[in-house]
Design a protein around this motif. Structure first.
Motif, mmCIF file in Angstrom:
data_model
loop_
_atom_site.group_PDB
_atom_site.id
_atom_site.type_symbol
_atom_site.label_atom_id
_atom_site.label_comp_id
_atom_site.label_asym_id
_atom_site.label_seq_id
_atom_site.Cartn_x
_atom_site.Cartn_y
_atom_site.Cartn_z
ATOM 1 N N SER A 124 0.848 -1.879 25.020
ATOM 2 C CA SER A 124 0.117 -3.116 24.781
ATOM 3 C C SER A 124 -1.190 -3.048 25.564
ATOM 4 O O SER A 124 -1.187 -2.711 26.758
ATOM 5 N N TYR A 146 -4.692 -5.208 26.421
ATOM 6 C CA TYR A 146 -5.409 -6.473 26.356
ATOM 7 C C TYR A 146 -6.890 -6.168 26.440
ATOM 8 O O TYR A 146 -7.360 -5.549 27.390
ATOM 9 N N GLN A 195 -11.239 -4.988 20.383
ATOM 10 C CA GLN A 195 -10.763 -3.975 19.434
ATOM 11 C C GLN A 195 -11.261 -2.587 19.843
ATOM 12 O O GLN A 195 -10.527 -1.606 19.779
ATOM 13 N N ARG A 234 1.827 -4.598 18.905
ATOM 14 C CA ARG A 234 1.049 -5.796 18.603
ATOM 15 C C ARG A 234 1.888 -7.073 18.688
ATOM 16 O O ARG A 234 1.474 -8.120 18.221
ATOM 17 N N GLU A 252 0.070 -9.972 20.509
ATOM 18 C CA GLU A 252 -0.968 -10.575 19.667
ATOM 19 C C GLU A 252 -0.343 -11.472 18.600
ATOM 20 O O GLU A 252 -0.830 -12.565 18.339
ATOM 21 N N LYS A 253 0.738 -11.001 17.985
ATOM 22 C CA LYS A 253 1.406 -11.799 16.962
ATOM 23 C C LYS A 253 1.992 -13.072 17.560
ATOM 24 O O LYS A 253 1.947 -14.133 16.940
ATOM 25 N N TYR A 281 -0.833 -15.519 18.124
ATOM 26 C CA TYR A 281 -1.248 -16.047 16.820
ATOM 27 C C TYR A 281 -0.270 -17.117 16.335
ATOM 28 O O TYR A 281 -0.678 -18.199 15.894
#
Length: 123
Positions: free
Chosen positions: A53, A55, A58, A97, A100-101, A104
């Protein structure tokens, strides 16, 4: 059904790779906010899927993944020195990810609850 030996080896590899990322890998492309989320070792101990992971932007994520994949030979060599196994698993670096998911999904839930609160206030 879990396999206790592969689970123990996975946890040990997770610790080793985390330590390598923090202390031993000197590539400037590797982000300081990089962590090993999970390691899955195949039952035959030939491959270790390492989930990372990162942070950051991109571009930082892409650069870090390139650097880690380039360093996979070094990672395997160091794992071989520190693990007492007949065969050292081949590290396969994967981007995780899930964080991130999760962020979101949390944002979506917050938006829905805010809309519900606004609808209740207008009624």
């Amino acid at each position: 059904m879990g396999y206790p030996r592969t689970n123990r080896i996975s946890e040990e590899i997770k610790k080793l790779v985390s330590n390598m990322i923090l202390n031993e890998l000197k590539d400037p492309r590797i982000s300081t906010l990089t962590s090993v989320v999970d390691v899955e070792v195949t039952r035959d101990l030939r491959y270790a899927n390492i989930f990372i992971s990162i942070y950051g932007t991109q571009e930082e994520q892409e650069n870090t993944m390139k650097a880690l994949k380039k360093a996979s030979g070094f990672i395997r060599k160091e794992m071989g020195k520190k693990l007492k196994l007949r065969y050292t698993p081949e590290p396969i670096i994967n981007m995780d990810r899930s964080i991130e998911k999760g962020v979101y999904m949390s944002d979506l839930i917050n938006k829905v609850t805010q809309k519900d609160d606004l609808n209740e206030d207008t009624e």
